[in-house]
Scaffold this active site. Structure first.
Site, mmCIF file in Angstrom:
data_model
loop_
_atom_site.group_PDB
_atom_site.id
_atom_site.type_symbol
_atom_site.label_atom_id
_atom_site.label_comp_id
_atom_site.label_asym_id
_atom_site.label_seq_id
_atom_site.Cartn_x
_atom_site.Cartn_y
_atom_site.Cartn_z
ATOM 1 N N SER A 61 -22.228 -25.745 42.195
ATOM 2 C CA SER A 61 -22.674 -24.252 42.684
ATOM 3 C C SER A 61 -22.070 -24.374 44.012
ATOM 4 C CB SER A 61 -24.041 -23.926 42.753
ATOM 5 O OG SER A 61 -24.193 -22.628 43.474
ATOM 6 N N LYS A 81 -19.481 -22.719 39.877
ATOM 7 C CA LYS A 81 -19.977 -21.224 40.081
ATOM 8 C C LYS A 81 -19.738 -21.081 41.518
ATOM 9 C CE LYS A 81 -24.783 -20.930 40.687
ATOM 10 N NZ LYS A 81 -26.113 -20.829 40.353
ATOM 11 N N LYS A 118 -20.550 -18.211 44.752
ATOM 12 C CA LYS A 118 -21.285 -17.183 45.441
ATOM 13 C C LYS A 118 -20.288 -15.996 45.729
ATOM 14 C CE LYS A 118 -25.450 -19.448 45.325
ATOM 15 N NZ LYS A 118 -26.536 -18.996 44.723
ATOM 16 N N ASP A 151 -22.270 -15.870 41.304
ATOM 17 C CA ASP A 151 -23.618 -15.567 41.343
ATOM 18 C C ASP A 151 -23.885 -14.462 42.759
ATOM 19 O OD1 ASP A 151 -26.314 -15.749 41.793
ATOM 20 O OD2 ASP A 151 -26.605 -17.547 42.601
ATOM 21 N N GLU A 195 -24.187 -13.835 37.528
ATOM 22 C CA GLU A 195 -25.564 -14.217 37.700
ATOM 23 C C GLU A 195 -26.220 -13.075 38.670
ATOM 24 O OE1 GLU A 195 -28.531 -17.906 39.254
ATOM 25 O OE2 GLU A 195 -26.017 -18.212 38.981
ATOM 26 N N ASP A 213 -31.919 -14.253 36.975
ATOM 27 C CA ASP A 213 -32.222 -15.449 37.427
ATOM 28 C C ASP A 213 -33.396 -14.994 38.232
ATOM 29 O OD1 ASP A 213 -33.058 -17.326 39.264
ATOM 30 O OD2 ASP A 213 -30.835 -17.412 40.434
ATOM 31 N N LYS A 259 -35.594 -21.382 36.304
ATOM 32 C CA LYS A 259 -35.897 -22.334 37.547
ATOM 33 C C LYS A 259 -37.599 -22.540 37.229
ATOM 34 C CE LYS A 259 -32.537 -21.062 41.166
ATOM 35 N NZ LYS A 259 -31.800 -19.935 40.818
ATOM 36 N N GLY A 317 -30.929 -24.784 40.037
ATOM 37 C CA GLY A 317 -31.350 -25.371 41.229
ATOM 38 C C GLY A 317 -31.782 -24.631 42.599
#
Length: 369
Positions: free
Chosen positions: A135, A161, A163, A188, A213, A238, A262, A290
């Site tokens: 990530s 992934k 952001k 994400d 995401e 998420d 999570k 995570g």
């Protein structure tokens, strides 16, 4: 088992590199550790909250209060069968799932030791090793991001992934795909968009993303259902999945086609198992998310990801991806296959807590006897 003592330990661990998301820039992991003593054994849990209520309504201050003033009195000098009974006892508490999960995780650790069985065995894990993805936070420039991607692809990570946030989205995705047309790529959004951005997400269909995401509100499942019907790319929820009931509603509404679990966000490992079983029944792929955990939480995530329906690459990177120093022996490291070996009594892989490292990194300790 009788609970003899509970410690709440606060540590601060610097990140190797600052980690930026749509909501903040982290320079250190400010975390609470829960240490429960029971009949000669010690179980550890890690609270996944941050220094402020950025990811969800809880933060270290609220979690410390709930653990100290509600959960400790509920357990101290009492007999408890295990984590499942604890979850029943705290069912009167509204929300505060990160605080509850930290204590529940410590009870799972104690149960594992008492029964001489790994967490993997206790929860029905079937995988000997789990695939991991990387990530990547928001970088200063697109070339900086591309260099990071190249670095982690060379290490063999199974999913990349990135952001995104308004102004750092479609052009970034376009450039990443231009340089890396065939990698497993996800984005994400950390709830930073609304349905007013629906055309933007339609445009993302062109770039063969594995999933998007949490693009919309952190409490939303209704607007996500609208968005999912309007685009081809799978949505992954998420922040919206805070419980088994939230997962059930999202599946029935068609709000997503992937779910990120999570365990702390949903209140612990017990609730995570229920969500796993529900999604397995409905064919919704899962992966373990995570929260820049330290080693205690990271190791428990590995065991959770060993359950059979966690079929997508997980956000459980090596410890040195984030920290120069961590709090387990050994620290979490990936294999040459970019996987993590699941701790189990059958393979001899195990982790212990590095008490000396905790002492070096500790900024406070509350002891309840």
């Amino acid at each position: 088992m009788k609970i003899d003592r509970i410690d709440i330990i606060r540590v601060k661990v610097p990140f190797v590199h600052p980690f930026e998301t749509s909501f903040t820039r982290f320079v250190e992991r400010d975390a609470l550790l829960i240490k429960i003593y029971s009949e000669g054994l010690i179980g550890y849990g890690e609270c996944k909250a941050f220094y402020a209520p950025l990811y969800n309504p809880e933060d270290n201050g609220t979690c410390h209060h709930v653990i100290k003033d509600i959960l400790v009195p509920l357990l101290l000098h009492k007999e408890i069968a295990g984590p499942e009974e604890f979850i029943e006892k705290v069912s009167f508490i509204r929300g505060n799932r990160l605080a509850i999960a930290s204590v529940e995780n410590a009870l799972w650790d104690l149960t594992s030791q008492r029964e001489g069985k790994s967490l993997k065995t206790l929860i029905g894990g079937t995988r000997d090793e789990v695939k991991v993805g990387v990530s990547l936070g928001i970088e200063a420039t697109i070339p900086d991001l591309l260099k990071k991607i190249e670095k982690y692809l060379a290490q063999g990570y199974h999913r990349t992934k990135i952001k995104i946030r308004p102004g750092w989205d479609i052009e970034v995705i376009k450039e990443v795909r231009r340089h890396y047309p065939d990698i497993t790529l996800t984005v994400d959004a950390n709830s930073d968009y609304t349905l007013a951005d629906i055309d933007l997400f339609k445009a993302m269909d062109e770039y063969n993303l594995c999933y998007i995401e949490q693009p919309l509100g952190e409490n939303d499942i209704i607007d996500h259902a609208v968005l999912q019907k309007a685009i081809k790319t799978r949505l992954c929820l998420d922040e919206s999945i805070i419980s088994l009931e939230a997962a059930r509603q999202a599946i029935e509404l068609g709000s997503c086609k992937v779910i990120n679990v999570k365990s702390s966000r949903v209140g612990g490992i017990s609730e995570s198992i229920k969500i796993h079983d529900l999604c397995r029944k409905h064919g919704i792929p899962l992966w373990v998310g995570g929260m820049t955990e330290l080693g205690i939480g990271r190791v428990q995530n590995i065991s959770l990801a060993s359950m059979p329906h966690f079929t997508l690459a997980n956000d459980i990177a090596a410890s040195n991806r984030y920290f120069d120093e961590d709090i387990t022996i050994p620290t979490v490291n990936i294999t040459e296959r970019c996987t993590l070996i699941v701790p189990d009594e059958t393979n001899g892989v195990s982790y212990t807590v590095d008490e000396k490292a905790i002492d070096r990194l500790m900024v406070s300790r509350d002891i309840f006897k």
